[in-house]
Structures are given as C-alpha cells and as structure tokens.
Design an enzyme around this catalytic site. Structure first.
Site, mmCIF file in Angstrom:
data_model
loop_
_atom_site.group_PDB
_atom_site.id
_atom_site.type_symbol
_atom_site.label_atom_id
_atom_site.label_comp_id
_atom_site.label_asym_id
_atom_site.label_seq_id
_atom_site.Cartn_x
_atom_site.Cartn_y
_atom_site.Cartn_z
ATOM 1 N NE ARG A 86 -7.693 7.058 9.470
ATOM 2 C CZ ARG A 86 -7.117 6.694 8.395
ATOM 3 N NH1 ARG A 86 -5.870 6.118 8.324
ATOM 4 N NH2 ARG A 86 -7.552 7.058 7.179
ATOM 5 C CD GLU A 107 -7.482 13.210 3.854
ATOM 6 O OE1 GLU A 107 -7.157 13.958 3.101
ATOM 7 O OE2 GLU A 107 -7.401 11.900 3.793
ATOM 8 C CG ASP A 114 -2.111 0.949 1.127
ATOM 9 O OD1 ASP A 114 -2.340 1.239 -0.026
ATOM 10 O OD2 ASP A 114 -2.606 1.402 1.881
ATOM 11 C CG HIS A 120 -4.148 11.293 2.423
ATOM 12 N ND1 HIS A 120 -5.301 11.095 3.137
ATOM 13 C CD2 HIS A 120 -3.105 10.095 2.761
ATOM 14 C CE1 HIS A 120 -4.946 10.000 4.006
ATOM 15 N NE2 HIS A 120 -3.747 9.549 3.896
ATOM 16 C CG ASP A 171 -5.893 0.615 3.472
ATOM 17 O OD1 ASP A 171 -5.849 -0.285 4.170
ATOM 18 O OD2 ASP A 171 -5.008 1.529 3.528
ATOM 19 C CD GLU A 199 -5.280 3.229 -0.483
ATOM 20 O OE1 GLU A 199 -4.548 2.383 -0.938
ATOM 21 O OE2 GLU A 199 -5.153 3.275 0.899
ATOM 22 C CD GLU A 233 -5.945 4.974 4.597
ATOM 23 O OE1 GLU A 233 -5.584 4.084 3.609
ATOM 24 O OE2 GLU A 233 -5.542 5.891 5.546
ATOM 25 C CD GLN A 238 -3.050 4.528 10.698
ATOM 26 O OE1 GLN A 238 -4.059 4.928 10.578
ATOM 27 N NE2 GLN A 238 -2.077 5.171 9.581
ATOM 28 C CE LYS A 286 -3.660 2.312 7.197
ATOM 29 N NZ LYS A 286 -4.237 3.094 6.302
ATOM 30 C CB THR A 327 -8.195 -4.493 2.015
ATOM 31 O OG1 THR A 327 -7.023 -4.277 3.040
ATOM 32 C CG2 THR A 327 -7.933 -3.740 0.914
ATOM 33 C CB THR A 375 -5.752 8.246 1.201
ATOM 34 O OG1 THR A 375 -5.689 7.092 2.132
ATOM 35 C CG2 THR A 375 -7.103 8.828 1.321
HETATM 36 CA CA CA Z 1 -3.964 3.412 2.737
#
Ligand code: CA
Length: 443
Positions: A250, A386, A141, A148, A246, A214, A212, A253, A266, A270, A372
């Site tokens: 948070r 975001e 990834d 971003h 993805d 992607e 995310e 993470q 993560k 997915t 992202t």
């Molecule tokens: Ca990602």
C-alpha cells in the site's frame, strides 16, 4: 453458458476412493478439479492431475494405461502435459468429456477391471509437489467488488466509488512472471515510498504490505483478434477457477499509482492455489447477479437475461493468518475474514466480454484476477487495509500480537468452498504464501 445440472452433480454419488466420501472433504466425486503436479523427489516431469478425496489421478499415467473398455483419451492426453494450456484450448466439450469419463471411472459402481487400472494411476496428494497449472501468457486484474471499492474510497476520504465503476468492469494489466504456486515464500518488496510529512520519496522495504482475497479465472479457448466474446458465450471460454492472493504494497502503491495505476506495488508476487475447479462443477452454486435498486442497467453488450439470473457464483471464501510467533508456539491460525463471491458487482462473463470488446484476443491459460472480494458486512473485507481501517483498528491474533499490515514471517492462507442443501460440498483447497525479509539492498 454451460451450467446445466446432470448426473455428475448428484449428491448421492459416491466413489470407491473412501476419502472422497468423507464429510467436509474438498474433493468429493462431484468436484474433480485439475492441477499440475509430480511426486516430490521423483525428478520426473510435471503433468496434469485430478483430485479425488486424498488422492490425485495422474493424467500422465492414465493417458498411457491400457483399459479393457474404450475411454475418450483426447482430453486425458491433453491434460497429461506439463501445463494445462492444451486442455484449456480444447473447449467445453472436451472438458465435459474428461469430467464425465473420470466420474464414471471413480464411481463406486465402476466396473472392477476398469477400477484396477485407475488404482495404479493414483498418487497420494500428500506426496505431491504442485506447479502453476498453466503457462500464463497474460494476467489481468479486475476491481469488481463494490463493497471493496466503497471501503477503500472511504478510507481515503471519498464518498463512494467513482462514476465509471457502475459502467465498466475496471481492470489493469498485471505481471504474469511473478505468479507463484501455493506454498511459495517471497521477499518483502522494496520500493519508493513517500512518507508522511516528507516532500521527497525514499527507497525502503514496504511497511504496508497487504494481501487481496481474489479468484483466478483461467481462460480456456481464446478468441480471434477483433472478434469480441458475447456475455452469453463468455463462460464457454472459461476453463475454471482457483484462488488468488494479489499481494499488494500500500505504501508503494499510493505514491506510484496516479495516473497510470498499480505497477511495482503488485508485480513482486501473486499466489495461486494448485486446484482449478471447472465451471461444470460449479453449476449447482450459480446465483443471480447482485444489483441493488437504482443501479444503472448498463450498456447492452454487458447484459443478458441469463447473466442477470445466473451470472453469479456463491463461493464461500476465508482468509487466515499465522504469524511466525503463532507457528513457533503451535497456536491456531487466526481467521481474518469470511465472505462470498456472490456479492461481486460484475460477473465473470461480464469481465470476459468487456476484455474483448475492443478486439483484444484472450488466449488459453490467461488469468483474470476477480479483484478483491469483500462482502457488505463487518468482517467480510478481503484485504487487511479494510479490516484494520488503514492502521486505525488493528486485528488481534491468537498470539496476542496485532496486525495492521502483513509482517515478515506471516503466512496468509486463502480457502474456498461451495455448499448448498441438496448438493455435495466442493472445495478449492488453499492458496498459501509467506513473507520473507526484503532481499534488495537499500542504499
Ligand atoms: Ca487486486
């Protein structure tokens, strides 16, 4: 790089499959993306398929059909397997042959005796069950959107991206085993979280679940270990592109990622779309690499004239949310954001080339996540953290609910399409996933 226009991009071309000629369809004759599918409930093996309007051309059936005139069967047979890896390995000449053969067979001017054979190989898409289109050996990834990266850094109190962002297409090694096909639900992850004001972590279901937006970049022909792929040869090693969500936790993470990067935040899920749009189909929508004044030129192995002038792809992207309450009340989903892949700082060719510069071998079916995708404007962010500014500015849904993060029962759908005057609009279908309650006991 293979992105020349040819007769398969002609906007005037029409198919004898009526739904392929309707305005707004994702799957006109100019697209012809691939998937792996079977009929729901038929109990037969998965095999490759190609979208045309509201139908799927069954490559398994096509590979066994008897045609009055000769057709190139090598790529069709490879595409008839339960995963597309064999077709991916064959390289761009085979992919082009498959596209051009199907274009001729599905064209409104195709010979009647050929058409009657193909008609017997069609399956209505509404009856299909899809699977992940490749056996994905490795999943990498990336982190290639400067908008971003800038948004995220600002949210956490930093002034702009780190110094390596403008020199390296940054990435980390992801988890392939938990890549799901669109429509799959998954459990809210449980993990270690350091709650604010505490000095020790607790084990709990994630409260800051995010998505995310992607793209999934499917590697076609691989490279020999020790032999890097040049930036100008890179697209010959890319089979095609799908949508990828993805999913990210948070709170897990932020506690785990220093200094080695994302891990359990993560790897729980997915979600990819069933359809893989080939690079040849994307040829009309190529754009210049986006670089502002004053950006470094970069190291020579990541640069070429061709990459600068045509390395980008203008893929319009959308994120939609539908909560359990919205579904129960039959309310419309809420569109959270729209953006385009053309804003990305690094191109697909640069990601492929950089991945192999150390001698690493890519293999057919490997997936590269684009990172992202956020654009420069308001409402163009590809992650909820975001858009909602880490909880400071929650997003409103049509149900009157608000969201700063994804909740149990929420469904997130990614959509994509390419559109340009003078060319047929082509779509990517969707990647959809729903969050279920956490399953792991927390003791
Ligand atoms: Ca990602």
């Amino acid at each position: 790089m293979e992105s020349q226009l040819n007769h398969t991009h002609d906007a005037a071309a029409r198919s004898w499959v009526a739904a392929a000629n309707l305005d707004g369809t994702d799957f006109p004759i100019q697209n012809l993306p691939l998937c792996v599918f079977r009929r729901q409930g038929e109990g037969k093996a998965f095999r490759g398929g190609v979208a045309i309007g509201d139908q799927i051309v069954d490559l398994g059936a096509l590979s066994e059909a008897t045609f009055p005139d000769e057709i190139d069967r090598a790529a069709i047979s490879a595409g008839a397997q339960p995963v597309l890896n064999r077709l991916m390995e064959m390289g761009p000449n085979a992919w082009r042959s498959l596209r051009h053969t199907l274009f001729a067979l599905l064209h409104e001017k195709a010979n009647d005796s050929m058409v009657s054979v193909v008609k017997d190989c069609l399956v209505p898409a509404i009856e299909a069950q899809f699977a992940v289109p490749a056996q994905i050996g490795d999943y990498t990834d990336y982190y290639t959107s400067i908008d971003h990266a800038t948004n995220i850094m600002k949210l956490f109190g930093f002034d702009g991206v780190g110094p390596n962002f403008r020199w390296i297409p940054l990435g980390y090694h992801g988890r392939a085993s938990s890549i799901d096909i669109s429509g799959t639900s998954f459990y809210r992850p449980v993990g270690q979280v350091l709650q604010s004001g505490r000095s020790e972590p607790t084990l709990k279901p994630s409260e800051k679940l995010d998505y995310e937006l992607e793209l999934a970049i499917y590697i076609g022909r691989g490279n020999v270990r020790g032999h890097a792929i040049s930036v100008d040869d890179a697209e010959n090693h890319v089979f095609g592109i799908g949508l990828l969500n993805d999913w990210s936790s948070r709170d897990i993470q932020s506690w785990e990622m220093n200094p080695l990067g994302p891990f359990l935040s993560k790897s729980f899920a997915t979600t990819v779309s069933p359809w893989v749009v080939t690079f040849e189909a994307l040829a009309p929508f190529r754009t210049a690499l986006r670089r502002s004044e004053g950006e470094p030129e970069g190291l020579p192995y990541l640069s070429s004239e061709r990459n600068s002038s045509l390395g980008g792809v203008d893929i319009q992207l959308e994120v939609w949310m539908r909560s359990a309450r919205q579904r129960a009340a039959q309310l419309a989903a809420t569109r959270l954001s729209t953006t385009s892949f053309r804003h990305q700082y690094w191109t697909i060719a640069q990601m492929v080339s950089h991945h192999t510069i150390n001698g690493c071998n890519l293999r057919a079916g490997d997936v590269l996540g684009s990172g992202t995708i956020s654009g420069p404007g308001e409402g163009e962010a590809g992650a909820l953290i975001e858009l909602a500014r880490n909880g400071a500015n929650p997003v409103a849904l049509t149900s009157g609910e608000e969201r700063s993060f994804v909740q149990v029962g929420d469904e997130i759908t990614l959509r994509g399409y390419c559109q340009k005057p003078g060319f047929a609009r082509i779509g990517f279908g969707e990647s959809r996933g729903e969050v279920m309650s956490a399953r792991v006991d927390v003791r």
